[in-house]
Motif scaffolding. Structure first.
Motif, PDB file in Angstrom:
ATOM      1  N   LEU A  10     -21.273 -36.775  13.690  1.00 44.20           N
ATOM      2  CA  LEU A  10     -20.009 -37.470  13.466  1.00 44.20           C
ATOM      3  C   LEU A  10     -19.597 -37.388  11.998  1.00 44.20           C
ATOM      4  O   LEU A  10     -18.438 -37.095  11.676  1.00 44.20           O
ATOM      5  N   ALA A  11     -20.543 -37.638  11.105  1.00 42.05           N
ATOM      6  CA  ALA A  11     -20.257 -37.530   9.665  1.00 42.05           C
ATOM      7  C   ALA A  11     -19.896 -36.100   9.299  1.00 42.05           C
ATOM      8  O   ALA A  11     -18.932 -35.863   8.550  1.00 42.05           O
ATOM      9  N   LEU A  12     -20.630 -35.137   9.818  1.00 43.57           N
ATOM     10  CA  LEU A  12     -20.350 -33.731   9.512  1.00 43.57           C
ATOM     11  C   LEU A  12     -18.967 -33.313  10.003  1.00 43.57           C
ATOM     12  O   LEU A  12     -18.248 -32.597   9.307  1.00 43.57           O
ATOM     13  N   ALA A  13     -18.595 -33.786  11.185  1.00 45.11           N
ATOM     14  CA  ALA A  13     -17.263 -33.452  11.710  1.00 45.11           C
ATOM     15  C   ALA A  13     -16.165 -34.044  10.824  1.00 45.11           C
ATOM     16  O   ALA A  13     -15.177 -33.366  10.499  1.00 45.11           O
ATOM     17  N   GLY A  14     -16.326 -35.298  10.420  1.00 41.51           N
ATOM     18  CA  GLY A  14     -15.326 -35.933   9.552  1.00 41.51           C
ATOM     19  C   GLY A  14     -15.235 -35.271   8.193  1.00 41.51           C
ATOM     20  O   GLY A  14     -14.139 -35.069   7.660  1.00 41.51           O
ATOM     21  N   LEU A  15     -16.379 -34.903   7.623  1.00 40.31           N
ATOM     22  CA  LEU A  15     -16.374 -34.244   6.315  1.00 40.31           C
ATOM     23  C   LEU A  15     -15.793 -32.841   6.407  1.00 40.31           C
ATOM     24  O   LEU A  15     -15.053 -32.411   5.511  1.00 40.31           O
ATOM     25  N   ALA A  16     -16.109 -32.123   7.480  1.00 42.60           N
ATOM     26  CA  ALA A  16     -15.544 -30.784   7.666  1.00 42.60           C
ATOM     27  C   ALA A  16     -14.030 -30.867   7.854  1.00 42.60           C
ATOM     28  O   ALA A  16     -13.276 -30.050   7.300  1.00 42.60           O
ATOM     29  N   GLN A  17     -13.571 -31.850   8.615  1.00 45.01           N
ATOM     30  CA  GLN A  17     -12.129 -32.054   8.804  1.00 45.01           C
ATOM     31  C   GLN A  17     -11.460 -32.288   7.456  1.00 45.01           C
ATOM     32  O   GLN A  17     -10.408 -31.708   7.153  1.00 45.01           O
ATOM     33  N   TRP A  18     -12.050 -33.139   6.647  1.00 47.32           N
ATOM     34  CA  TRP A  18     -11.506 -33.451   5.326  1.00 47.32           C
ATOM     35  C   TRP A  18     -11.474 -32.201   4.446  1.00 47.32           C
ATOM     36  O   TRP A  18     -10.458 -31.865   3.840  1.00 47.32           O
ATOM     37  N   VAL A 139     -15.918 -32.830  -2.007  1.00 52.87           N
ATOM     38  CA  VAL A 139     -16.074 -32.948  -0.559  1.00 52.87           C
ATOM     39  C   VAL A 139     -16.995 -31.849  -0.039  1.00 52.87           C
ATOM     40  O   VAL A 139     -17.826 -32.089   0.838  1.00 52.87           O
ATOM     41  N   GLY A 140     -16.876 -30.644  -0.610  1.00 52.49           N
ATOM     42  CA  GLY A 140     -17.765 -29.552  -0.217  1.00 52.49           C
ATOM     43  C   GLY A 140     -19.220 -29.878  -0.516  1.00 52.49           C
ATOM     44  O   GLY A 140     -20.116 -29.596   0.294  1.00 52.49           O
ATOM     45  N   ALA A 141     -19.475 -30.496  -1.666  1.00 53.98           N
ATOM     46  CA  ALA A 141     -20.843 -30.911  -2.001  1.00 53.98           C
ATOM     47  C   ALA A 141     -21.320 -31.989  -1.037  1.00 53.98           C
ATOM     48  O   ALA A 141     -22.475 -31.949  -0.572  1.00 53.98           O
ATOM     49  N   THR A 142     -20.464 -32.922  -0.711  1.00 46.15           N
ATOM     50  CA  THR A 142     -20.818 -33.976   0.256  1.00 46.15           C
ATOM     51  C   THR A 142     -21.179 -33.352   1.594  1.00 46.15           C
ATOM     52  O   THR A 142     -22.204 -33.694   2.203  1.00 46.15           O
ATOM     53  N   LEU A 143     -20.353 -32.441   2.045  1.00 47.58           N
ATOM     54  CA  LEU A 143     -20.590 -31.758   3.323  1.00 47.58           C
ATOM     55  C   LEU A 143     -21.878 -30.948   3.275  1.00 47.58           C
ATOM     56  O   LEU A 143     -22.702 -31.014   4.196  1.00 47.58           O
ATOM     57  N   GLY A 144     -22.087 -30.221   2.202  1.00 48.40           N
ATOM     58  CA  GLY A 144     -23.286 -29.392   2.085  1.00 48.40           C
ATOM     59  C   GLY A 144     -24.571 -30.200   2.068  1.00 48.40           C
ATOM     60  O   GLY A 144     -25.532 -29.882   2.779  1.00 48.40           O
ATOM     61  N   TYR A 145     -24.598 -31.250   1.261  1.00 45.76           N
ATOM     62  CA  TYR A 145     -25.805 -32.084   1.200  1.00 45.76           C
ATOM     63  C   TYR A 145     -26.030 -32.842   2.511  1.00 45.76           C
ATOM     64  O   TYR A 145     -27.174 -33.050   2.929  1.00 45.76           O
ATOM     65  N   THR A 146     -24.963 -33.246   3.162  1.00 46.11           N
ATOM     66  CA  THR A 146     -25.114 -33.921   4.455  1.00 46.11           C
ATOM     67  C   THR A 146     -25.662 -32.959   5.490  1.00 46.11           C
ATOM     68  O   THR A 146     -26.542 -33.313   6.283  1.00 46.11           O
TER      69      THR A 146
END
Length: 158
Positions: A10-18, A139-146
């Motif tokens: 769920l977090a990955l989907a939201g971060l990827a959307q962003w 946001v890319g760093a957030t997505l990558g680390y997540t």
């Protein structure tokens, strides 16, 4: 943990959307504001009558970062927690920068009275592109680390 198996995707989907929403804006939409800024932004105002880009981002981006923070506090593995802490900090910085972009730029460029800032539109558009580029990195760093923490947590025994 069953909640982890649901919350990570769920977090990955939201971060990827962003991330991909802001990437689209950076590459496709916003550069149009650099040429004949007033006319282009008038078209933007006229185009978004029924829908609004806000509906794409709110509340999904904020929830995604909140889930990352929750995951950080609920994980036991130190390596996973370390990655999630990084993701959480970058996510928080991205949300803070977004608040600045929305209040200082978007409200003028995309939702405000363009005539009041007509002489500033080009400069505001350039600043928006730079700020959004920085936000993309965050946001890319957030997505990558997540994602890295998800892979690590997925491979751990419950």
């Amino acid at each position: 943990m069953k909640a982890t198996r649901v919350l990570f995707p769920l977090a990955l989907a939201g971060l990827a959307q962003w991330f991909f929403g802001n990437l689209y804006e950076e590459v496709v939409l916003a550069p149009n504001g650099l040429v004949n800024s007033y006319a282009q932004l008038e078209c933007w105002h006229g185009y978004f009558v029924v829908t609004n880009p806000i509906y794409y981002y709110v509340p999904f981006t904020q929830l995604a970062v909140g889930i990352v923070w929750y995951l950080y506090f609920t994980q036991k593995n130190p390596a996973t927690r370390k990655l999630l802490l990084r993701a959480s900090v970058y996510g928080l910085l991205a949300l803070a920068l977004t608040a600045v972009i929305v209040t200082q730029l978007n409200l003028k460029l995309f939702f405000g009275n363009l005539h009041l800032v007509k002489d500033q539109l080009y400069q505001l558009s350039v600043i928006w592109l730079i700020a959004n580029g920085i936000r993309l990195v965050l946001v890319g760093a957030t997505l990558g680390y997540t994602f890295k923490s998800y892979l690590l947590a997925r491979d751990q025994k419950d």
